[in-house]
Design a protein around this motif. Structure first.
Motif, mmCIF file in Angstrom:
data_model
loop_
_atom_site.group_PDB
_atom_site.id
_atom_site.type_symbol
_atom_site.label_atom_id
_atom_site.label_comp_id
_atom_site.label_asym_id
_atom_site.label_seq_id
_atom_site.Cartn_x
_atom_site.Cartn_y
_atom_site.Cartn_z
ATOM 1 N N PRO A 582 0.879 -1.249 0.045
ATOM 2 C CA PRO A 582 0.154 0.040 -0.142
ATOM 3 C C PRO A 582 0.843 1.327 0.114
ATOM 4 C CG PRO A 582 0.003 -0.995 2.182
ATOM 5 C CD PRO A 582 0.929 -1.871 1.161
ATOM 6 N N ASP A 669 -3.055 2.401 -4.069
ATOM 7 C CA ASP A 669 -3.813 2.992 -3.102
ATOM 8 C C ASP A 669 -4.958 1.957 -2.937
ATOM 9 O OD1 ASP A 669 -2.015 5.375 -3.057
ATOM 10 O OD2 ASP A 669 -3.253 5.987 -5.187
ATOM 11 N N LEU A 671 -5.262 -0.528 -0.758
ATOM 12 C CA LEU A 671 -5.020 -1.851 -0.687
ATOM 13 C C LEU A 671 -5.122 -2.300 0.828
ATOM 14 C CD1 LEU A 671 -4.030 -4.408 -1.983
ATOM 15 C CD2 LEU A 671 -1.666 -3.768 -1.521
ATOM 16 N N GLU A 673 -4.797 -3.668 4.090
ATOM 17 C CA GLU A 673 -3.548 -4.004 4.989
ATOM 18 C C GLU A 673 -3.783 -5.272 6.130
ATOM 19 O OE1 GLU A 673 -1.320 -0.918 6.706
ATOM 20 O OE2 GLU A 673 -1.922 0.654 4.959
#
Length: 840
Positions: A582, A669, A671, A673
């Motif tokens: 990310p 962007d 993503l 986590e």
């Protein structure tokens, strides 16, 4: 036999044939022949070979020979006929003197095998000597009016012959006043005496001439004559008379010169000169006896003038005369017998009859080594001899007959302990004090192949670097043999066995002469770590003996393998490994983890990671030991969305081996986590994770306890073991681990960079490496075990393929510690390694 003139030849020939047909007889199991003396040289005594049961071929092959105990070789053997023949002139009188029996003992020696026989040859007397007088003229003075019947001893004749050929009778020429009387004394000796048969009258006849004739009993008769002159003197009519007509005394043979023997005493009742007596040795005393004794003319004491020898003559007879000083002189006579007492003055003598042969060391007890005899010239107890051998001697004496002995073995012989014996035989008589003599008989012991070759040590450990040059020497074994000659010559060979299903002879060969072992080709540690060679040492005896030794060859690892990257795998996803992260990642964000393995071992397998190139070197960092790729700072909007990292993986060997992997990172962007979720889950562990963690804790605790116990056991065994230059582990293997089919354990706690793993090793020296590795996926929620089996020789491409197939790339993005468990079977000892320092 001696021929005399006047006797025809036919009589001599008839006598010879008469004795020839009475040649031999056997007495008490011994062969005895009888021959007349004076036989011609070459005359046959008897067929010795036939009498001993030997053929003509055996006589020649076994070397039949005779040896005379008398010293002179009077006989020999005709090897062509087997007959015993006369070799020298035989004079019975010279050999045996007046002895009635004359026997020559002979020793017959037969070799191959060694035998000893005793034969006797009786020498019969032949009438080859006539009686003789010491003096041809004998003068006797007799006073007139001597009483009729008085006897006057005359000189005796001597005839060396014996028996019927000896002296038989005397005759005297005719005279009216005298007759002859023959007196027989001890031992059958005849002494003639002149007897006055009629009173003498000097005025009528002053001198009487007589002839004394001595005759023997031979055929023909031989005789000798002595003239006797009788002078008639005026009266001195009393003859000296001895107190005893016969004296007997014993004297030791070692009596010194001048020693007193005996006193003889005579009296004469006349007065004046007619009553004074003078002593002297009589006319019947031989000159040989007169040289030994002396009589004092006044006192009649007899003493020695020379030392006597019992072995030469045991008894002497002396005639003593006592004369007065009247006119005419009157004479009285007596006899003295002197017996010589034996003194132990002759030491025994050991005579070696045969030369000792060489004796094999495996000879049975009772094997004849030598023949010998013993003799002592003394008599009685002084001549009784005892033989003695040294104590603990492997030989003994076996009596045969008549002081003959056989030296035989009585125990086991060992040439390796003593190759030659000097057998000292001591002969001691029974005299007082006893006399002894010694004789050393050398006996050589020949070798028999009774000792196998012995290696300098039962097993050898050889350490060999891998990738060596083919044909190089690995090691030299050596063996020794206590035997001699061909029995001690050793040749070396390798016994056939299998190494990885291949004959060991394809790996090594040995020099048969010196035991040097050479490699046939180069070795690869990753394929073969240890193998065993059975070396045989064989001597050249008949039958040959051998022994074996084990050579353990340990291949030492070299840094010949570069690290292999097993994650991320470029082989499965093309030339690059693509990772996503990310854009909102913060500093120290785990992007991915590079994992590599090295087929080598030890320091050669220690792996380190380094960032070689990067699109933005300020954004990423690689952990030197774990291979974790993390962000050094937070990602900014200015950073490129696509980043490439070139990571170099190096081992710790010499020379260094390395590999590289290219990681492509795509920043996106929004993503999700999963790391945060994972941390939350870590804060609140699930039941599954708790169960896995518990299993891991129990496993590590078990391994730790096992490691401590094993270490303590090895420490105790090392303390109790004998001094050794090797390690405790090697000492254990040398002693009994190879005999124990149970495999020992070897536990290693290792950290190779990011990989944490435990190795449990076990098995005998011949077992090849069997490695089972259990890898836990760092991203798997349940931490499932994935078992793969590369041994240390497995191609790591297979490992990569297995891991790629079982672990998707996405699972490696989670922030987790990779754990790796490896179980392998290699060596026969246990090692505990510090996972951080790699020290034992």
């Amino acid at each position: 036999m001696t021929k005399r003139m006047g006797y025809p030849d036919w009589r001599w020939q008839a006598l010879w044939w008469h004795h020839f047909f009475l040649l031999w007889s056997t007495i008490n199991g011994q062969t005895r022949y009888s021959i007349p003396e004076e036989l011609e040289l070459g005359s046959t005594v008897g067929n010795l070979g036939k009498d001993l049961g030997l053929g003509l071929t055996e006589i020649f092959d076994r070397k039949l020979r005779v040896a005379s105990e008398a010293g002179k070789q009077y006989f020999s053997v005709d090897a062509g006929k087997g007959e015993l023949v006369v070799n020298d002139r035989i004079d019975r009188e010279a050999l045996c003197g007046q002895s009635v029996s004359c026997v020559l003992p002979l020793q017959v020696v037969i070799e191959n095998p060694l035998q000893l026989h005793r034969i006797e040859v009786e020498i019969r007397d032949v009438n080859d000597n006539a009686p003789s007088f010491l003096k041809s003229d004998h003068v006797i003075e007799i006073a007139e009016h001597t009483v009729v019947g008085v006897r006057f001893p005359l000189e005796s004749a001597e005839d060396p012959d014996v028996g019927s050929n000896g002296l038989k009778t005397y005759t005297l020429s005719k005279d009216d006043c005298f007759t002859l009387k023959v007196k027989e004394i001890e031992n059958g000796r005849k002494i003639p005496e002149l007897v006055l048969n009629k009173s003498l009258d000097r005025e009528k006849k002053a001198i009487h001439n007589l002839f004394l004739t001595a005759m023997d009993g031979g055929n023909p008769v031989k005789s000798g004559t002595s003239k006797i002159t009788v002078n008639v003197l005026d009266i001195n009519d009393n003859v000296p008379i001895f107190e005893n007509t016969f004296y007997k005394v014993a004297v030791q043979e070692n009596s010194a010169n001048g020693s007193f023997v005996i006193t003889t005493k005579a009296t004469d009742i006349d007065e004046g000169l007619n009553g004074e007596i003078e002593y002297s040795l009589g006319i019947h005393t031989p000159p040989s006896v007169q040289s030994l004794f002396y009589i004092d003319p006044v006192t009649g004491d007899i003493s020695l003038t020379k030392q006597l020898d019992h072995e030469t003559q045991a008894s002497y007879r002396i005639d003593i005369s006592a004369k007065d000083k009247g006119l005419p002189k009157m004479e009285g006579h007596c006899s003295v017998q002197v017996d010589v007492l034996d003194v132990n003055d002759n030491a025994p003598e050991i005579v070696l009859t045969s030369k000792p042969p060489s004796v094999p060391e495996d000879s049975r007890s009772g094997t004849v080594v030598a023949l010998l005899s013993v003799r002592d010239f003394d008599s009685g107890d002084n001549g009784k001899v005892n033989l003695q051998l040294p104590k603990r001697s492997p030989f003994t004496l076996k009596p045969s007959f008549s002081n003959n002995y056989a030296l035989v073995t009585s125990g086991a012989l060992d040439r390796e302990k003593l190759s030659e014996y000097g057998i000292e035989i001591t002969a001691t008589d029974s005299g007082s004090p006893p006399l002894s003599s010694k004789k050393t008989i050398p006996v050589r012991i020949t070798d028999v192949n009774d000792n196998p070759p012995i290696f300098s040590q039962p097993s050898y450990n050889v350490y060999l670097k891998e990738n060596g040059v083919a044909g190089s020497i690995l090691y030299s074994v050596s063996a020794s043999d206590l035997d001699f000659g061909e029995n001690a010559k050793i040749s070396y060979s390798i016994l056939d066995s299998k190494v990885q299903d291949v004959s060991v002879s394809s790996y090594v060969y040995i020099n048969s002469d010196n035991g040097s072992i050479y490699s046939m080709h180069s070795f690869d540690y990753e394929k073969l770590k240890v193998f065993q060679i059975q070396v045989q040492a064989k001597d050249q005896g008949s039958p040959s003996l051998s022994s074996n030794a084990t050579v353990h060859v340990f291949i030492l690892d070299q840094n010949d393998n570069a690290p292999a990257v097993i994650y991320p795998s470029s082989a499965a996803l093309g030339s690059l490994s693509h990772q996503r992260m990310p854009r909102s990642a913060k500093a120290d964000h785990l992007v991915t983890k590079v994992t590599a393995v090295d087929a080598d071992s030890g320091h050669n397998a220690w792996i380190s990671y380094k960032l070689a190139e990067a699109t933005d070197a300020s954004l990423f960092t690689v952990n030197l030991y774990t291979g974790e790729v993390r962000t050094k700072r937070a990602v900014s909007e200015q950073d490129d969305s696509s980043q490439k990292l070139l990571i170099e993986v190096k081992d710790d060997g010499e020379p260094v081996q390395s590999a590289t992997v290219t990681v492509s990172i795509l920043m996106e962007d929004g993503l999700h986590e999963p790391i945060l979720d994972l941390r939350q889950k870590a804060a609140e562990p699930s039941k599954k994770n708790g169960r896995i963690t518990l299993y891991l804790i129990l496993s590590l605790a078990s391994v730790s306890v096992l490691s401590v116990l094993t270490f303590l056991i090895l420490a105790v065994k090392c303390i109790r073991s004998s001094r050794s230059s090797g390690s405790c582990c090697m000492s254990r293997s040398d002693c009994d681990d190879y005999k124990n089919p149970n495999r020992n354990l070897q536990i290693q706690l290792n950290t190779d960079g990011p990989i944490k793993y435990v190795e449990v090793l076990g098995g005998d020296m011949l077992s090849q490496s069997q490695s089972f590795r259990s890898c836990m996926s760092p991203m798997s929620e349940y931490s499932d075990f994935t078992l793969i089996k590369p041994s240390s020789t497995t191609d790591f491409k297979e490992v990569i393929s297995v891991l790629d197939a079982s672990l998707p790339d996405s699972t490696w993005t989670f922030e987790s510690q990779q754990q790796h468990l490896s179980i392998s079977t290699t060596h026969n000892c246990l090692k505990i390694l510090d996972p951080t320092t790699q020290n034992i």
